[in-house]
Design a protein around this motif. Structure first.
Motif, PDB file in Angstrom:
ATOM      1  N   PHE A  56      17.686 -34.122  -2.922  1.00  0.00           N
ATOM      2  CA  PHE A  56      16.721 -33.075  -2.542  1.00  0.00           C
ATOM      3  C   PHE A  56      16.551 -32.125  -3.715  1.00  0.00           C
ATOM      4  O   PHE A  56      17.518 -31.557  -4.205  1.00  0.00           O
ATOM      5  CB  PHE A  56      17.204 -32.319  -1.307  1.00  0.00           C
ATOM      6  CG  PHE A  56      17.291 -33.190  -0.088  1.00  0.00           C
ATOM      7  CD1 PHE A  56      16.141 -33.661   0.542  1.00  0.00           C
ATOM      8  CD2 PHE A  56      18.523 -33.582   0.419  1.00  0.00           C
ATOM      9  CE1 PHE A  56      16.214 -34.492   1.649  1.00  0.00           C
ATOM     10  CE2 PHE A  56      18.609 -34.408   1.533  1.00  0.00           C
ATOM     11  CZ  PHE A  56      17.448 -34.860   2.151  1.00  0.00           C
ATOM     12  N   ARG A  57      15.327 -31.963  -4.158  1.00  0.00           N
ATOM     13  CA  ARG A  57      15.059 -31.063  -5.273  1.00  0.00           C
ATOM     14  C   ARG A  57      14.905 -29.634  -4.772  1.00  0.00           C
ATOM     15  O   ARG A  57      15.465 -28.700  -5.318  1.00  0.00           O
ATOM     16  CB  ARG A  57      13.771 -31.498  -5.980  1.00  0.00           C
ATOM     17  CG  ARG A  57      13.883 -32.851  -6.640  1.00  0.00           C
ATOM     18  CD  ARG A  57      14.918 -32.819  -7.755  1.00  0.00           C
ATOM     19  NE  ARG A  57      14.789 -33.942  -8.662  1.00  0.00           N
ATOM     20  CZ  ARG A  57      15.252 -33.960  -9.904  1.00  0.00           C
ATOM     21  NH1 ARG A  57      15.905 -32.925 -10.369  1.00  0.00           N
ATOM     22  NH2 ARG A  57      15.107 -35.005 -10.676  1.00  0.00           N
ATOM     23  N   ARG A  58      14.104 -29.494  -3.730  1.00  0.00           N
ATOM     24  CA  ARG A  58      13.981 -28.156  -3.152  1.00  0.00           C
ATOM     25  C   ARG A  58      15.051 -28.034  -2.075  1.00  0.00           C
ATOM     26  O   ARG A  58      15.174 -28.906  -1.218  1.00  0.00           O
ATOM     27  CB  ARG A  58      12.591 -27.987  -2.535  1.00  0.00           C
ATOM     28  CG  ARG A  58      12.364 -26.544  -2.181  1.00  0.00           C
ATOM     29  CD  ARG A  58      10.961 -26.201  -1.830  1.00  0.00           C
ATOM     30  NE  ARG A  58      10.999 -24.896  -1.185  1.00  0.00           N
ATOM     31  CZ  ARG A  58      10.079 -24.447  -0.376  1.00  0.00           C
ATOM     32  NH1 ARG A  58       9.018 -25.167  -0.120  1.00  0.00           N
ATOM     33  NH2 ARG A  58      10.201 -23.264   0.177  1.00  0.00           N
ATOM     34  N   ILE A  59      15.834 -26.973  -2.130  1.00  0.00           N
ATOM     35  CA  ILE A  59      16.993 -26.886  -1.241  1.00  0.00           C
ATOM     36  C   ILE A  59      16.956 -25.609  -0.401  1.00  0.00           C
ATOM     37  O   ILE A  59      16.229 -24.668  -0.698  1.00  0.00           O
ATOM     38  CB  ILE A  59      18.311 -26.938  -2.052  1.00  0.00           C
ATOM     39  CG1 ILE A  59      18.252 -25.910  -3.182  1.00  0.00           C
ATOM     40  CG2 ILE A  59      18.567 -28.334  -2.579  1.00  0.00           C
ATOM     41  CD1 ILE A  59      19.555 -25.681  -3.881  1.00  0.00           C
ATOM     42  N   TYR A  60      17.755 -25.627   0.650  1.00  0.00           N
ATOM     43  CA  TYR A  60      17.779 -24.511   1.618  1.00  0.00           C
ATOM     44  C   TYR A  60      19.221 -24.186   1.940  1.00  0.00           C
ATOM     45  O   TYR A  60      20.065 -25.084   1.979  1.00  0.00           O
ATOM     46  CB  TYR A  60      17.065 -24.919   2.910  1.00  0.00           C
ATOM     47  CG  TYR A  60      15.665 -25.418   2.668  1.00  0.00           C
ATOM     48  CD1 TYR A  60      14.585 -24.540   2.620  1.00  0.00           C
ATOM     49  CD2 TYR A  60      15.423 -26.772   2.451  1.00  0.00           C
ATOM     50  CE1 TYR A  60      13.305 -24.999   2.381  1.00  0.00           C
ATOM     51  CE2 TYR A  60      14.148 -27.238   2.215  1.00  0.00           C
ATOM     52  CZ  TYR A  60      13.081 -26.347   2.179  1.00  0.00           C
ATOM     53  OH  TYR A  60      11.812 -26.804   1.927  1.00  0.00           O
ATOM     54  N   VAL A  61      19.487 -22.914   2.195  1.00  0.00           N
ATOM     55  CA  VAL A  61      20.845 -22.530   2.595  1.00  0.00           C
ATOM     56  C   VAL A  61      20.984 -22.847   4.075  1.00  0.00           C
ATOM     57  O   VAL A  61      20.957 -21.981   4.933  1.00  0.00           O
ATOM     58  CB  VAL A  61      21.118 -21.038   2.313  1.00  0.00           C
ATOM     59  CG1 VAL A  61      22.570 -20.705   2.619  1.00  0.00           C
ATOM     60  CG2 VAL A  61      20.808 -20.715   0.867  1.00  0.00           C
ATOM     61  N   SER A  62      21.068 -24.133   4.345  1.00  0.00           N
ATOM     62  CA  SER A  62      21.147 -24.630   5.711  1.00  0.00           C
ATOM     63  C   SER A  62      21.178 -26.148   5.576  1.00  0.00           C
ATOM     64  O   SER A  62      20.652 -26.686   4.608  1.00  0.00           O
ATOM     65  CB  SER A  62      19.886 -24.214   6.478  1.00  0.00           C
ATOM     66  OG  SER A  62      19.880 -24.802   7.759  1.00  0.00           O
TER      67      SER A  62
ATOM     68  N   ILE B 262      25.828 -35.682   0.079  1.00  0.00           N
ATOM     69  CA  ILE B 262      26.429 -34.743  -0.871  1.00  0.00           C
ATOM     70  C   ILE B 262      25.981 -33.353  -0.443  1.00  0.00           C
ATOM     71  O   ILE B 262      24.784 -33.122  -0.248  1.00  0.00           O
ATOM     72  CB  ILE B 262      25.916 -34.987  -2.313  1.00  0.00           C
ATOM     73  CG1 ILE B 262      26.066 -36.457  -2.710  1.00  0.00           C
ATOM     74  CG2 ILE B 262      26.640 -34.083  -3.307  1.00  0.00           C
ATOM     75  CD1 ILE B 262      25.330 -36.817  -4.002  1.00  0.00           C
ATOM     76  N   SER B 263      26.926 -32.446  -0.274  1.00  0.00           N
ATOM     77  CA  SER B 263      26.506 -31.085   0.060  1.00  0.00           C
ATOM     78  C   SER B 263      27.389 -30.062  -0.647  1.00  0.00           C
ATOM     79  O   SER B 263      28.440 -30.385  -1.181  1.00  0.00           O
ATOM     80  CB  SER B 263      26.513 -30.860   1.577  1.00  0.00           C
ATOM     81  OG  SER B 263      27.744 -31.262   2.100  1.00  0.00           O
ATOM     82  N   LEU B 264      26.900 -28.841  -0.635  1.00  0.00           N
ATOM     83  CA  LEU B 264      27.626 -27.725  -1.237  1.00  0.00           C
ATOM     84  C   LEU B 264      28.058 -26.807  -0.117  1.00  0.00           C
ATOM     85  O   LEU B 264      27.213 -26.358   0.662  1.00  0.00           O
ATOM     86  CB  LEU B 264      26.682 -26.938  -2.144  1.00  0.00           C
ATOM     87  CG  LEU B 264      26.661 -27.195  -3.641  1.00  0.00           C
ATOM     88  CD1 LEU B 264      25.719 -26.188  -4.293  1.00  0.00           C
ATOM     89  CD2 LEU B 264      28.046 -27.085  -4.261  1.00  0.00           C
ATOM     90  N   ALA B 265      29.339 -26.524  -0.043  1.00  0.00           N
ATOM     91  CA  ALA B 265      29.810 -25.621   1.005  1.00  0.00           C
ATOM     92  C   ALA B 265      29.913 -24.212   0.428  1.00  0.00           C
ATOM     93  O   ALA B 265      30.882 -23.874  -0.252  1.00  0.00           O
ATOM     94  CB  ALA B 265      31.171 -26.092   1.510  1.00  0.00           C
ATOM     95  N   LEU B 266      28.897 -23.402   0.693  1.00  0.00           N
ATOM     96  CA  LEU B 266      28.894 -22.017   0.193  1.00  0.00           C
ATOM     97  C   LEU B 266      29.235 -21.072   1.336  1.00  0.00           C
ATOM     98  O   LEU B 266      29.026 -21.413   2.503  1.00  0.00           O
ATOM     99  CB  LEU B 266      27.505 -21.677  -0.370  1.00  0.00           C
ATOM    100  CG  LEU B 266      27.045 -22.519  -1.572  1.00  0.00           C
ATOM    101  CD1 LEU B 266      25.663 -22.079  -2.026  1.00  0.00           C
ATOM    102  CD2 LEU B 266      28.027 -22.405  -2.731  1.00  0.00           C
ATOM    103  N   PRO B 267      29.708 -19.881   1.020  1.00  0.00           N
ATOM    104  CA  PRO B 267      30.066 -18.932   2.093  1.00  0.00           C
ATOM    105  C   PRO B 267      28.882 -18.677   3.030  1.00  0.00           C
ATOM    106  O   PRO B 267      29.039 -18.536   4.237  1.00  0.00           O
ATOM    107  CB  PRO B 267      30.419 -17.653   1.331  1.00  0.00           C
ATOM    108  CG  PRO B 267      30.687 -18.075  -0.072  1.00  0.00           C
ATOM    109  CD  PRO B 267      29.994 -19.374  -0.319  1.00  0.00           C
ATOM    110  N   GLU B 268      27.660 -18.634   2.461  1.00  0.00           N
ATOM    111  CA  GLU B 268      26.499 -18.297   3.313  1.00  0.00           C
ATOM    112  C   GLU B 268      25.933 -19.499   4.073  1.00  0.00           C
ATOM    113  O   GLU B 268      25.003 -19.370   4.847  1.00  0.00           O
ATOM    114  CB  GLU B 268      25.396 -17.617   2.482  1.00  0.00           C
ATOM    115  CG  GLU B 268      24.864 -18.426   1.319  1.00  0.00           C
ATOM    116  CD  GLU B 268      25.637 -18.180   0.011  1.00  0.00           C
ATOM    117  OE1 GLU B 268      25.001 -18.236  -1.044  1.00  0.00           O
ATOM    118  OE2 GLU B 268      26.859 -17.932   0.064  1.00  0.00           O
TER     119      GLU B 268
END
Length: 540
Positions: A186-192, A219-225
Motif C-alpha cells: 500500500f502506497r497511501r497509508i492510514y493510521v488504521s 506487513i504492518s507497523l504497530a504504532l502507539p496511535e
C-alpha cells in the motif's frame, strides 16, 4: 516500469552522513523531503494528490530493515497540501552504489559520505523483495522496529524463488512471488488497519470464503496511535482478466447480433427496472438476441456476490463483522454525506455546462431542472421503516474488481471507495449498495460498448440507447432473482421487496451522482452515462 528520473538532477546531492545513519541526519531529511521527493513523487501513479497543490512533504516516521547485503529504510511521509489537508504515504528506500545499480527507476543521484550512488525505490531491488518474503515466511516480529510480519495459515511456500512486478503500477504496487502469491504494497497509508487486509483475512481465516484470493500474510507497523497496514499477501489466482473486459466483449457480440439476427428493437419485450426474472422466464426474443450463456454468467456473479455478503455479515463474535440495524446516527451520517456530495456535483455541473453538447447537455439541463426531486430523494431516507440489516460491505464493487476464472468469478480489492475516509469505509452499510455498484457497472459496460463502436452497429443512437435500457433491465432482473433468493436462504436480512427496491434505487442514484463528478472532470462526453442512469431511475 516508469520513466527514468536520471535526467531530473544532473549533479548528485552531497551529504556528510553515510547511508546507515541517513535518517538520524537533519540535513539529509530536510533535503530529501523537499528538493528530492517533491520532484519525484508528483509523477508517480500511486500519488493521489494530483488535483491539489503540494505545500510540503514531511518525514513523520521511519524504520531500518537490513538484509545480509544491504540496509533499507521504510519511510512514512506526510504530504501537506495548500488546500489544508494531508495524505500519508509509505516509501521503502534503498541506496545503491553506481556499480550495483540494476534499475532505471531512480529517485536521485546522491553522494552519501564518501560513497557515490543513487537513492532508489527499494521495491525495485530483488534483495529487498526477497527480504520481505522471508520475513513473512518466518513471521518475524521486530518490536524495536515496530514492524509486524504475519504469516497466514494458507502460506506453505518456505523458499523464495522469484519475484516480479504485476502489471502496471496503480494506486498500490503489487509483486508476484514464486508465481504463487501476490504482495500488494500500500502506497497511501492510514493510521488504521486497511479494510482490504481486514476483510481479506476475515474472509479466509474466519469464513473460509472460496471466491476471493486467500489471505496468506501481511506487513504492518504497530504504532502507539494505531496499526498501519503496509502490505497484504494473497494467493495468485488463475484468471482470464477482469469481468469489465469480459462484459465489453460479450456486449459487443450482443449489439452485433442486432444486425446479423435482424432484431427489431421496437418489438423487443421490456420489463420494469428491478423486476426479478428467472432465466426460464426470459422471453425467447431476448434469449434469441442476447444468448443464454451471458445470463448464466450473470447468475453466477449474483451467487458469488450473495455468498460474499453472507460471509461478511455472518460472524456473531467479531463486532467488526456482526450485522447491525439502522438508527438515527447512521441516517445523519448518510444524509450529511449525500447532501455534501450532491452539492459538490451540482457545482461541477454548473461549471461544466460549456463542455457539453447534444444529449449530454440536454440531460444535464433536465438534471438541473429536477435537482430538488433528486435532493429530496436523498433526504427521504427514513431509518424507522427499515427492517433489514447493515453489514461490512465491499464498498467499491464493480466489474473491474471481479476476475474471470473459467465459468466462475473471484471477487477482490476490499479497500473501499477511494474518495472516502478510512473511517467511512468501515461503516456498516446495506449490502445492496454493492449490488447497486455492480448495476452501475453493467450500465457503463453497455453504454461504453455503444460509445466505443459508434460506426459498427448500423442503427441510430436513439435505437441503440433503447436496446441498451432493455438489455440493462434484463441484466438487473436476472441478477436480482438469484441474488435475493441466495441471500435470503443464507439468512442475510436484506428486507422485503419494497425495501429492497427502495435501497437499490437510493444506492443507484448515489452511485450515479458520484460518477457524474468523475466524468465531468475527466471525460465530459461520457457524462451521458450517469445522467441517463439518474434519469431512468428517477423517471423524470
Amino acid at each position: 516500469m516508469e520513466n527514468d528520473n536520471q535526467d531530473t538532477f544532473s549533479t548528485p546531492f552531497v551529504f556528510k552522513t553515510d547511508w546507515k545513519h541517513a535518517f538520524e541526519d537533519e540535513e539529509f531529511i530536510k533535503v530529501f523531503s523537499s528538493d528530492i521527493l517533491e520532484n519525484y513523487i508528483i509523477n508517480k501513479r500511486w500519488y493521489g494528490g494530483k488535483a491539489s497543490t503540494l505545500k510540503y512533504i514531511e518525514v513523520v516516521d521511519h524504520f531500518k530493515i537490513t538484509s545480509k547485503k544491504n540496509v533499507y529504510f521504510g519511510v512514512l511521509l506526510e504530504v501537506n497540501f495548500k488546500e489544508a489537508f494531508y495524505q500519508h504515504y509509505f516509501m521503502p528506500l534503498a541506496f545503491m552504489a553506481e556499480e550495483e545499480l540494476d534499475t532505471n527507476t531512480i529517485i536521485a543521484p546522491v553522494k552519501m559520505g564518501r560513497q557515490k550512488g543513487f537513492l532508489v525505490d527499494a521495491l525495485h531491488q530483488e534483495d529487498f523483495r526477497k527480504l520481505l518474503f522471508e520475513n513473512i515466511a518466518q513471521s518475524k516480529n521486530n518490536p524495536e522496529l515496530k514492524l509486524v510480519f504475519h504469516k497466514g495459515n494458507k502460506f506453505d511456500d518456505k523458499e523464495y524463488k522469484s519475484s516480479k512486478f504485476m502489471g502496471v503500477e496503480q494506486s498500490n504496487t503489487s509483486i508476484i512471488y514464486n508465481n504463487a502469491f501476490v504482495l500488494k504494497i500500500f502506497r497511501r497509508i492510514y493510521v488504521s488497519t486497511n479494510p482490504d487486509y481486514e476483510i481479506s483475512r476475515f474472509l479466509t481465516e474466519r469464513m473460509n470464503f472460496k471466491s476471493s484470493p486467500a489471505y496468506v500474510g501481511s506487513i504492518s507497523l504497530a504504532l502507539p496511535e494505531g496499526n498501519i497496514t503496509l502490505g497484504l499477501m494473497q494467493e495468485l489466482v488463475p484468471n482470464q482478466g477482469d469481468a469489465w473486459k469480459f462484459m465489453l466483449e460479450e456486449i459487443d457480440v450482443v449489439f452485433s447480433n442486432l444486425k446479423t439476427k435482424k432484431i427489431k428493437i421496437d418489438k423487443l419485450p421490456d420489463i420494469p427496472l428491478f423486476k426479478r426474472v428467472k432465466i426460464n422466464d426470459i422471453p425467447h426474443e431476448i434469449i434469441d438476441w442476447v444468448g443464454l450463456s451471458l445470463f448464466l454468467r450473470i447468475q453466477t456473479m449474483a451467487k458469488r456476490t450473495a455468498e460474499m455478503h453472507i460471509a461478511l455479515g455472518g460472524d456473531i463474535h467479531d463486532t467488526a463483522f456482526t450485522p447491525t440495524t439502522y438508527n438515527g446516527d447512521y441516517t445523519v451520517w448518510l444524509k450529511n454525506r449525500m447532501l455534501y456530495q450532491f452539492q459538490n456535483r451540482l457545482n461541477i455541473i454548473e461549471n461544466s455546462l460549456h463542455k457539453l453538447d447534444g444529449l449530454a447537455l440536454e440531460l444535464a439541463h433536465q438534471f438541473m431542472e429536477n435537482k430538488k426531486m433528486v435532493r429530496k430523494h436523498f433526504v427521504d431516507f427514513d431509518w424507522t421503516k427499515m427492517k433489514s440489516e447493515r453489514i461490512r460491505i465491499h464498498g467499491d464493487y464493480h466489474l473491474g474488481q471481479i476476475l474471470v476464472n473459467g465459468d466462475d468469478f473471484y471477487l477482490l480489492d476490499f479497500e473501499g471507495e477511494p474518495e472516502s475516509t478510512i473511517r467511512d469505509r468501515k461503516v456498516k452499510q446495506p449490502p445492496l449498495k454493492d449490488v447497486a455498484g455492480l448495476f452501475r457497472s453493467f450500465h457503463y459496460a453497455i453504454y461504453a460498448t455503444i460509445f466505443n463502436n459508434k460506426d459498427k452497429y448500423p442503427f441510430d443512437q436513439e435505437h441503440l440507447f433503447k436496446a441498451a435500457e432493455i438489455l440493462f433491465n434484463y441484466f438487473v432482473g436476472t441478477f436480482l432473482e438469484t441474488y435475493v433468493e441466495k441471500a435470503q436462504a443464507g439468512n442475510l436480512n436484506i428486507g422485503y421487496n419494497h425495501e429492497i427496491d427502495f435501497l437499490l434505487k437510493y444506492c443507484l442514484i448515489e452511485k450515479a451522482v458520484y460518477e457524474l463528478g468523475y466524468e465531468l472532470n475527466s471525460r465530459p462526453r461520457w457524462a451521458v452515462i450517469p445522467l441517463r442512469g439518474i434519469q431512468s431511475i428517477m423517471g423524470y
